[in-house]
Scaffold this active site. Structure first.
Site, PDB file in Angstrom:
ATOM      1  CG  ASN A  82      -6.690  -1.216   1.444  1.00  0.00           C
ATOM      2  OD1 ASN A  82      -6.103  -0.792   0.459  1.00  0.00           O
ATOM      3  ND2 ASN A  82      -6.158  -1.668   2.503  1.00  0.00           N
ATOM      4  CG  HIS A 136      -3.293   3.319   2.166  1.00  0.00           C
ATOM      5  ND1 HIS A 136      -3.904   2.825   0.998  1.00  0.00           N
ATOM      6  CD2 HIS A 136      -3.201   2.100   2.977  1.00  0.00           C
ATOM      7  CE1 HIS A 136      -4.109   1.580   1.167  1.00  0.00           C
ATOM      8  NE2 HIS A 136      -3.714   0.980   2.297  1.00  0.00           N
ATOM      9  CB  CYS A 145      -0.828   0.120   1.138  1.00  0.00           C
ATOM     10  SG  CYS A 145      -1.923  -1.490   1.244  1.00  0.00           S
TER      11      CYS A 145
HETATM   12  N1  ACO Z   1     -18.174  -8.753  10.433  1.00  0.00           N
HETATM   13  C1  ACO Z   1     -18.628  -8.792  11.642  1.00  0.00           C
HETATM   14  N2  ACO Z   1     -18.048  -9.021  12.624  1.00  0.00           N
HETATM   15  C2  ACO Z   1     -16.636  -9.199  12.521  1.00  0.00           C
HETATM   16  C3  ACO Z   1     -16.001  -9.054  11.266  1.00  0.00           C
HETATM   17  C4  ACO Z   1     -16.918  -8.746  10.110  1.00  0.00           C
HETATM   18  N3  ACO Z   1     -16.545  -8.657   8.941  1.00  0.00           N
HETATM   19  N4  ACO Z   1     -14.580  -9.078  11.327  1.00  0.00           N
HETATM   20  C5  ACO Z   1     -14.487  -9.306  12.711  1.00  0.00           C
HETATM   21  N5  ACO Z   1     -15.608  -9.471  13.383  1.00  0.00           N
HETATM   22  C6  ACO Z   1     -15.769  -9.562  14.849  1.00  0.00           C
HETATM   23  C7  ACO Z   1     -14.581 -10.038  15.639  1.00  0.00           C
HETATM   24  O1  ACO Z   1     -14.733 -11.537  15.670  1.00  0.00           O
HETATM   25  C8  ACO Z   1     -14.761  -9.515  17.004  1.00  0.00           C
HETATM   26  O2  ACO Z   1     -15.799 -10.210  17.642  1.00  0.00           O
HETATM   27  P1  ACO Z   1     -15.567 -10.572  19.246  1.00  0.00           P
HETATM   28  O3  ACO Z   1     -15.450  -9.141  19.939  1.00  0.00           O
HETATM   29  O4  ACO Z   1     -16.767 -11.172  19.436  1.00  0.00           O
HETATM   30  O5  ACO Z   1     -14.365 -11.291  19.609  1.00  0.00           O
HETATM   31  C9  ACO Z   1     -15.376  -8.230  16.810  1.00  0.00           C
HETATM   32  O6  ACO Z   1     -15.860  -8.325  15.330  1.00  0.00           O
HETATM   33  C10 ACO Z   1     -14.206  -7.084  16.756  1.00  0.00           C
HETATM   34  O7  ACO Z   1     -12.966  -7.452  15.922  1.00  0.00           O
HETATM   35  P2  ACO Z   1     -11.692  -6.545  15.742  1.00  0.00           P
HETATM   36  O8  ACO Z   1     -10.797  -7.415  14.837  1.00  0.00           O
HETATM   37  O9  ACO Z   1     -11.369  -6.274  17.360  1.00  0.00           O
HETATM   38  O10 ACO Z   1     -12.279  -5.230  15.082  1.00  0.00           O
HETATM   39  P3  ACO Z   1     -11.660  -4.120  14.876  1.00  0.00           P
HETATM   40  O11 ACO Z   1     -12.343  -3.057  15.158  1.00  0.00           O
HETATM   41  O12 ACO Z   1     -10.130  -4.062  15.456  1.00  0.00           O
HETATM   42  O13 ACO Z   1     -11.596  -3.893  13.124  1.00  0.00           O
HETATM   43  C11 ACO Z   1     -10.282  -4.349  11.048  1.00  0.00           C
HETATM   44  C12 ACO Z   1     -11.000  -4.845  12.334  1.00  0.00           C
HETATM   45  C13 ACO Z   1     -11.253  -3.393  10.408  1.00  0.00           C
HETATM   46  C14 ACO Z   1      -9.622  -5.170  10.503  1.00  0.00           C
HETATM   47  C15 ACO Z   1      -9.214  -3.229  11.745  1.00  0.00           C
HETATM   48  O14 ACO Z   1      -8.452  -3.864  12.645  1.00  0.00           O
HETATM   49  C16 ACO Z   1      -8.441  -2.656  10.765  1.00  0.00           C
HETATM   50  O15 ACO Z   1      -9.076  -1.886   9.744  1.00  0.00           O
HETATM   51  N6  ACO Z   1      -7.195  -2.967  10.636  1.00  0.00           N
HETATM   52  C17 ACO Z   1      -6.167  -2.471   9.819  1.00  0.00           C
HETATM   53  C18 ACO Z   1      -6.295  -3.161   8.543  1.00  0.00           C
HETATM   54  C19 ACO Z   1      -5.532  -2.733   7.339  1.00  0.00           C
HETATM   55  O16 ACO Z   1      -5.632  -1.380   7.160  1.00  0.00           O
HETATM   56  N7  ACO Z   1      -5.117  -3.535   6.515  1.00  0.00           N
HETATM   57  C20 ACO Z   1      -4.507  -3.173   5.170  1.00  0.00           C
HETATM   58  C21 ACO Z   1      -3.141  -2.781   5.271  1.00  0.00           C
HETATM   59  S1  ACO Z   1      -2.766  -2.177   3.846  1.00  0.00           S
HETATM   60  C22 ACO Z   1      -1.957  -3.510   2.794  1.00  0.00           C
HETATM   61  O17 ACO Z   1      -0.711  -3.379   2.472  1.00  0.00           O
HETATM   62  C23 ACO Z   1      -2.754  -4.335   2.369  1.00  0.00           C
END
Ligand code: ACO
Length: 325
Positions: A282, A252, A112
């Site tokens: 993304n 980004h 990214c």
């Molecule tokens: N739908 C519904 N529930 C979900 C989903 C989903 N798609 N995904 C996870 N959950 C649940 C989890 O199981 C968890 O449940 P629990 O509380 O019962 O255990 C709860 O939702 C919270 O999960 P978290 O992973 O803590 O959610 P968070 O608020 O951290 O969001 C996310 C997750 C969106 C992935 C976030 O961490 C994020 O955006 N991280 C950065 C990712 C990113 O930018 N990646 C790309 C990098 S760039 C590249 O080079 C590709």
């Protein structure tokens, strides 16, 4: 010499999957995705719609916007993590598709942060007087790398391409700052699909799960909200420029909450941090040039404006550029 951005372009596949479509594939829902990421829909390439094809469409739009012909381009760099082929590279395919017969072409994989690396590389060539007109493209068909049964990743990504045409000019300004952290690579991975032992049977059926995008979302989130503001501050300090002087921070687009957190850490209003993640999700190396083009086409960029472009991603890596429009 310095590279001046003469024009921008973007393209995204016509097929759109909204959050409800994803709820048919995995246990998720529109409300969760909107709240946690800001994403409402993403564009998904159809069969035969390759990374090179969408890159070429963005490139053609950028050439038209710049008023530069394909024949005038002498350098093409495509930043991509999801090329359709390893050989030939995507940039050569784009060259062929747009008819840029005089260009030297290569790809660059910076996840990214890829568009920032491509911009830096083009600037270095132009500054040396090696090339005069560069076309840089960020293009991804991440839908090929996403595990559509994994709700923790598949809701985030989309396909698209963005491009910019740079012309070497005598007077201008460009500054940049990049970092890589290879020791943290395991936080965000996607193994090559081309690993095979010598003499092993060709098995086209089975796909190793490691060859899909995997990430520790929480770790990537923490990395992004700490390192992006640091890189931006470092760059602005180096250039003796106050954050208040920057008209737009074009970050980004990985998660709307990440963009908001960066704005907060810099102590700035969110209105200087444009976002379009709602529409695209993304798109990795394509997200910065797609957003840049959106602002350009909307007439929001005026000559002399100061813009910071900043990315972070796999590697891990991150970086920022300061340009004067
Ligand atoms: N739908 C519904 N529930 C979900 C989903 C989903 N798609 N995904 C996870 N959950 C649940 C989890 O199981 C968890 O449940 P629990 O509380 O019962 O255990 C709860 O939702 C919270 O999960 P978290 O992973 O803590 O959610 P968070 O608020 O951290 O969001 C996310 C997750 C969106 C992935 C976030 O961490 C994020 O955006 N991280 C950065 C990712 C990113 O930018 N990646 C790309 C990098 S760039 C590249 O080079 C590709």
């Amino acid at each position: 010499m310095i590279g001046k951005i003469e024009g921008t372009g973007a393209y995204a596949p016509v097929q759109i999957w909204d959050n409800n479509r994803l709820a048919e594939l995995v246990d998720t829902n529109d409300e969760w995705i909107r709240e946690r990421t800001g994403i409402v829909k993403r564009h998904v390439a159809e069969e035969g719609e390759t990374t090179a094809l969408i890159a070429a469409k963005a490139a053609e739009a950028a050439l038209e916007n710049a008023g530069v012909s394909a024949e005038e381009i002498d350098l093409i760099i495509v930043a991509t993590t999801s090329p359709g082929n390893l050989v030939p590279n995507t940039a050569c395919e784009v060259q062929h598709l747009i008819g840029a017969s005089h260009a030297t072409c290569f790809d660059l994989n910076g996840a990214c942060t890829g568009f920032i690396f491509a911009l830096n590389t083009a600037q270095a060539y132009l500054a040396q007087g090696i090339y005069s007109n560069a076309l840089i493209v960020g293009a991804e068909c991440l839908s090929n790398l996403v595990d559509w049964t994994d709700r923790s990743t598949c809701i985030l990504f989309g396909d698209g391409a963005g491009a910019a045409v740079l012309r070497a000019v005598e007077e201008g300004y460009y500054a940049q700052m990049t970092h890589s952290m290879g020791s943290k690579g395991s936080v965000l991975t996607c193994a090559s699909r081309n690993k095979r032992l010598p003499g092993a049977r060709m098995d086209s059926g089975a796909q190793d799960p490691k060859t899909f995008l995997h990430m520790d979302g929480g770790e990537v989130f923490k990395f992004a909200v700490s390192r992006m503001p640091e890189a931006i501050k470092e760059l602005l300090r180096q250039e003796q420029t106050a954050a208040e002087e920057i008209d737009y921070f074009i970050l980004h687009q990985a998660n709307a909450r990440i963009v908001s957190a960066v704005a907060k850490k810099l102590g700035l209003d969110l209105d200087r941090f444009p976002m379009n993640i709602t529409e695209y999700g993304n798109t990795s190396s394509a997200s910065i040039p797609i957003l840049l083009d959106e602002l350009n086409q909307a007439g929001k960029l005026k000559r002399g404006m100061k813009l910071v472009l900043a990315g972070f991603g796999g590697g891990l890596s991150y970086g920022a550029s300061l340009i004067v429009w």
